[in-house]
Design a protein around this motif. Structure first.
Motif, mmCIF file in Angstrom:
data_model
loop_
_atom_site.group_PDB
_atom_site.id
_atom_site.type_symbol
_atom_site.label_atom_id
_atom_site.label_comp_id
_atom_site.label_asym_id
_atom_site.label_seq_id
_atom_site.Cartn_x
_atom_site.Cartn_y
_atom_site.Cartn_z
ATOM 1 N N ARG A 133 0.830 -1.216 0.000
ATOM 2 C CA ARG A 133 0.000 0.000 0.000
ATOM 3 C C ARG A 133 0.863 1.265 0.000
ATOM 4 O O ARG A 133 0.586 2.222 0.700
ATOM 5 C CB ARG A 133 -0.928 0.023 1.212
ATOM 6 N N ARG A 134 1.958 1.214 -0.758
ATOM 7 C CA ARG A 134 2.845 2.373 -0.842
ATOM 8 C C ARG A 134 2.785 3.004 -2.231
ATOM 9 O O ARG A 134 3.671 3.746 -2.615
ATOM 10 C CB ARG A 134 4.299 1.937 -0.584
ATOM 11 N N ALA A 135 1.730 2.688 -3.005
ATOM 12 C CA ALA A 135 1.690 3.117 -4.407
ATOM 13 C C ALA A 135 1.876 4.626 -4.540
ATOM 14 O O ALA A 135 2.627 5.099 -5.403
ATOM 15 C CB ALA A 135 0.367 2.687 -5.027
ATOM 16 N N LEU A 136 1.211 5.390 -3.675
ATOM 17 C CA LEU A 136 1.233 6.833 -3.874
ATOM 18 C C LEU A 136 2.410 7.513 -3.183
ATOM 19 O O LEU A 136 2.660 8.693 -3.395
ATOM 20 C CB LEU A 136 -0.091 7.434 -3.414
ATOM 21 N N VAL A 137 3.157 6.754 -2.356
ATOM 22 C CA VAL A 137 4.364 7.327 -1.755
ATOM 23 C C VAL A 137 5.357 7.691 -2.865
ATOM 24 O O VAL A 137 6.038 8.715 -2.792
ATOM 25 C CB VAL A 137 4.997 6.347 -0.752
ATOM 26 N N GLY A 138 5.403 6.854 -3.920
ATOM 27 C CA GLY A 138 6.274 7.152 -5.057
ATOM 28 C C GLY A 138 5.918 8.484 -5.698
ATOM 29 O O GLY A 138 6.803 9.250 -6.083
ATOM 30 N N ASP A 139 4.617 8.774 -5.778
ATOM 31 C CA ASP A 139 4.170 10.032 -6.361
ATOM 32 C C ASP A 139 4.621 11.213 -5.508
ATOM 33 O O ASP A 139 5.151 12.208 -6.016
ATOM 34 C CB ASP A 139 2.641 10.010 -6.488
ATOM 35 N N ALA A 140 4.432 11.100 -4.177
ATOM 36 C CA ALA A 140 4.856 12.168 -3.271
ATOM 37 C C ALA A 140 6.362 12.376 -3.380
ATOM 38 O O ALA A 140 6.849 13.508 -3.441
ATOM 39 C CB ALA A 140 4.470 11.824 -1.833
ATOM 40 N N LEU A 141 7.097 11.248 -3.425
ATOM 41 C CA LEU A 141 8.547 11.320 -3.511
ATOM 42 C C LEU A 141 8.992 12.033 -4.791
ATOM 43 O O LEU A 141 9.898 12.870 -4.776
ATOM 44 C CB LEU A 141 9.070 9.887 -3.501
ATOM 45 N N ALA A 142 8.329 11.715 -5.895
ATOM 46 C CA ALA A 142 8.693 12.340 -7.170
ATOM 47 C C ALA A 142 8.479 13.846 -7.110
ATOM 48 O O ALA A 142 9.350 14.624 -7.511
ATOM 49 C CB ALA A 142 7.863 11.728 -8.296
ATOM 50 N N HIS A 143 7.330 14.260 -6.582
ATOM 51 C CA HIS A 143 7.065 15.692 -6.491
ATOM 52 C C HIS A 143 8.049 16.371 -5.546
ATOM 53 O O HIS A 143 8.488 17.480 -5.786
ATOM 54 C CB HIS A 143 5.639 15.948 -6.025
ATOM 55 N N ALA A 144 8.374 15.678 -4.445
ATOM 56 C CA ALA A 144 9.275 16.271 -3.453
ATOM 57 C C ALA A 144 10.702 16.364 -3.958
ATOM 58 O O ALA A 144 11.525 17.046 -3.364
ATOM 59 C CB ALA A 144 9.222 15.459 -2.158
ATOM 60 N N SER A 145 11.021 15.674 -5.063
ATOM 61 C CA SER A 145 12.399 15.697 -5.544
ATOM 62 C C SER A 145 12.723 16.981 -6.304
ATOM 63 O O SER A 145 13.893 17.292 -6.519
ATOM 64 C CB SER A 145 12.657 14.491 -6.442
ATOM 65 N N LEU A 146 11.694 17.737 -6.701
ATOM 66 C CA LEU A 146 11.947 18.920 -7.538
ATOM 67 C C LEU A 146 12.850 19.972 -6.878
ATOM 68 O O LEU A 146 13.787 20.459 -7.528
ATOM 69 C CB LEU A 146 10.622 19.533 -8.001
ATOM 70 N N PRO A 147 12.618 20.351 -5.588
ATOM 71 C CA PRO A 147 13.510 21.363 -5.015
ATOM 72 C C PRO A 147 14.982 20.923 -5.009
ATOM 73 O O PRO A 147 15.865 21.732 -5.325
ATOM 74 C CB PRO A 147 12.989 21.556 -3.584
ATOM 75 N N GLY A 148 15.234 19.647 -4.683
ATOM 76 C CA GLY A 148 16.617 19.159 -4.660
ATOM 77 C C GLY A 148 17.252 19.193 -6.030
ATOM 78 O O GLY A 148 18.431 19.534 -6.179
ATOM 79 N N LEU A 149 16.454 18.841 -7.029
ATOM 80 C CA LEU A 149 16.912 18.904 -8.413
ATOM 81 C C LEU A 149 17.360 20.327 -8.748
ATOM 82 O O LEU A 149 18.416 20.545 -9.352
ATOM 83 C CB LEU A 149 15.751 18.478 -9.312
#
Lengths: 273, 278
Positions: free
Chosen positions: A31-47
């Motif tokens: 049940r971690r399907a949407l954690v990947g989505d949150a992680l992807a969005h959260a990666s933008l500032p670091g990028l």
């Protein structure tokens, strides 16, 4: 005849899909399907910060930045869900939107600087054709590491995926295994960013896994099938998007994955129950 | 200066329109459905643009309402018809619809509506696109002709159906047992959510509209235990995030929508840290 350069890109994206499939399947089971989505969005500032520090498009540095801020986002998510009374879905929404907002602010600032315009845009919707040989080798290497870990720890993940409490009672290190799965999701998301983009990379994890789930109940078949569907999705999408001018790679890959899902649903006689 | 002022007004109106439905979504644990709908309406927006040649406005609201309804139906089909877990089904449906929208945008390849604008919102030119307000003799930004009526509609609906909303928000089973039309309330709220998302879309963008739906509502929930206080506090927080976000964006010369989300995030962080001290 497909040109040599396109072949290389197709191979790279196919391998990416092959790794994303099984890791996504495990994520969906936990049940971690949407954690990947949150992680992807959260990666933008670091990028953006990495882009600002390195100054040019040097992929490993950019992805490291993305990984750090993505994991920071997941850390905040875990803290919100544990230390406050905020529900998990609301915490996910908060982390996703606030981190992404910060990223958008940074993109806005960086794009005003002279000469730096090209690099960041491609990370939003993905551009597989823009990848260099060296980039692809790097991405393929990371994807292989992820795939190897899934195969090596199959039994552990199997117990964890179906019954966490049983696994804990049996003496498995469930907390560490959960963390490892999270790390695998994080690496996969970050590796997928250049080809699929921040906004849609989660689909690469979720859709092939959901498709495979329509065909089988057995875990080893599920993982194998989602790897095959993932590879076909990646290669098919990258190939189609190279044929259509102006078509963003990430969007085409996601739509190819959705086509596999719909086809499977139709063939398996999914209906209103 | 006047332009900055209009920008701030549009930003706060958009945020305030999102806050009340956001409260309901957060209480019913439907935050992610809000996120999903905000992604899924994109193809509806693009189709409305292709048909009318106009970005945003009432045709787009109509297009999005149709796609929004289609979304919740599709999600239910994936969940019930295929046995895929609910969160994964949600992920499949909204990424697919969003990808469809992005692809359409790429193929249309129009300067008025490019993928970046869809994500981040383009508030800067909004004050320039005006319609005259006849009886005052003012030139008012066109966006406000969608946002303000929607804000009024939301307020009226919340006022009229307060009892139903309150009961379904906290205990849907009790509400159903008491004979309230919970399904109608639920679908009504989802429809209103889709409408608000589209109206705010021009100002804050498809992705960041989620920030305005969820973050002020979560912050307000930390501050009060009564629903009507929560809605008021959320609207106030959202409005102030709009004003402060615009100010910050002008100072830093960057995206207004991004700054609004950051301000909303800081509001929540401030409240959480303040409550830890106690």
């Amino acid at each position: 005849m497909i040109p040599y350069n396109t072949m290389v890109v197709l191979g790279g994206v196919a391998l990416l899909g092959a790794a994303a499939g099984p890791i996504g399947a495990l994520a969906v089971l936990r049940r971690r399907a949407l954690v990947g989505d949150a992680l992807a969005h959260a990666s933008l500032p670091g990028l953006c910060v990495a882009f600002w520090l390195v100054g040019e498009r040097f992929l490993p540095a950019l992805l490291l930045g993305a990984l750090v801020s993505g994991l920071l986002g997941v850390g905040v998510l875990a803290w919100l869900a544990k230390a406050t009374r905020i529900k998990e879905d609301a915490a996910l929404g908060v982390v996703l939107s606030v981190f992404f907002g910060l990223g958008v602010v940074l993109v806005g600032i960086l794009q005003k600087r002279p000469g730096n315009k090209a690099g960041l845009d491609t990370f939003l919707f993905g551009k597989a054709a823009g990848l260099q040989w060296l980039d692809l080798l790097f991405l393929a290497g990371l994807a292989l590491v992820g795939l190897t870990l899934v195969v090596a720890l199959f039994k552990e993940f199997q117990t964890l995926g179906f019954d966490r409490d049983f696994a804990a009672a049996q003496g498995w290190p469930v907390a560490r295994l959960d963390l490892l799965l999270l790390a695998l999701i994080a690496v996969l998301v970050v590796v997928g960013l250049p080809a699929v983009g921040v906004v849609l990379v989660a689909a690469l994890l979720i859709t092939p896994a959901a498709t495979a789930r329509l065909w089988t109940q057995r875990l080893h078949r599920l993982l194998l099938l989602s790897a095959i569907v993932g590879a076909l999705t990646g290669a098919g999408g990258a190939w189609l998007s190279s044929m259509i001018p102006h078509a963003p790679t990430g969007a085409v890959i996601v739509l190819v994955g959705a086509a596999f899902f719909l086809l499977s649903a139709a063939l398996r006689g999914a209906s209103w129950r | 200066m006047a332009l900055t002022l209009w920008m701030a007004v549009i930003a706060s109106m958009a945020a305030m329109a999102c806050a009340p439905v956001g409260c309901y979504l957060v209480l019913r644990r439907l935050s992610l459905l809000g996120d999903a709908i905000s992604h899924a309406v994109l193809p509806g927006l693009v189709l409305a643009y292709l048909l009318t040649g106009q970005v945003g406005g009432w045709p787009a609201v109509l297009g999005a309402l149709i796609v929004g309804a289609l979304t919740s139906w599709l999600m239910e089909w994936v969940y019930r018809g295929t046995g895929v877990p609910e969160d994964a089904g949600l992920g499949v449906v909204f990424t697919t619809l969003f990808a469809l929208g992005v692809l359409l945008l790429g193929l249309v390849d129009n300067a008025d509506l490019d993928p970046g604008c869809v994500l981040f919102g383009v508030l800067e030119p909004a004050p320039l696109d005006t319609l005259p307000l006849v009886w005052l003799g003012w030139e008012v930004p066109r966006t406000l002709f969608t946002l303000v009526p929607l804000l009024v509609v939301t307020a009226v609906l919340f006022f009229l159906f307060w009892k139903e909303l309150q009961l379904t928000a906290f205990d849907p089973h009790h509400a159903a047992a008491a004979g309230l039309p919970t399904a109608i309330v639920h679908h009504g709220i989802l429809t209103l959510t889709a409408a608000v998302i589209v109206a705010a879309f021009e100002a804050v963008g498809a992705v960041l509209v989620v920030a305005m739906l969820i973050v002020p509502a979560v912050t307000a929930q930390r501050l009060t235990r009564r629903l009507h206080h929560m809605v008021f506090v959320a609207v106030l927080l959202a409005g102030s995030a709009g004003l402060l976000g615009t100010t910050l964006a002008v100072l830093l010369d960057t995206s207004v929508a991004g700054c609004m989300s950051v301000v909303a995030g800081l509001q929540l962080a401030g409240v959480l840290l303040g409550q830890r001290g106690r």
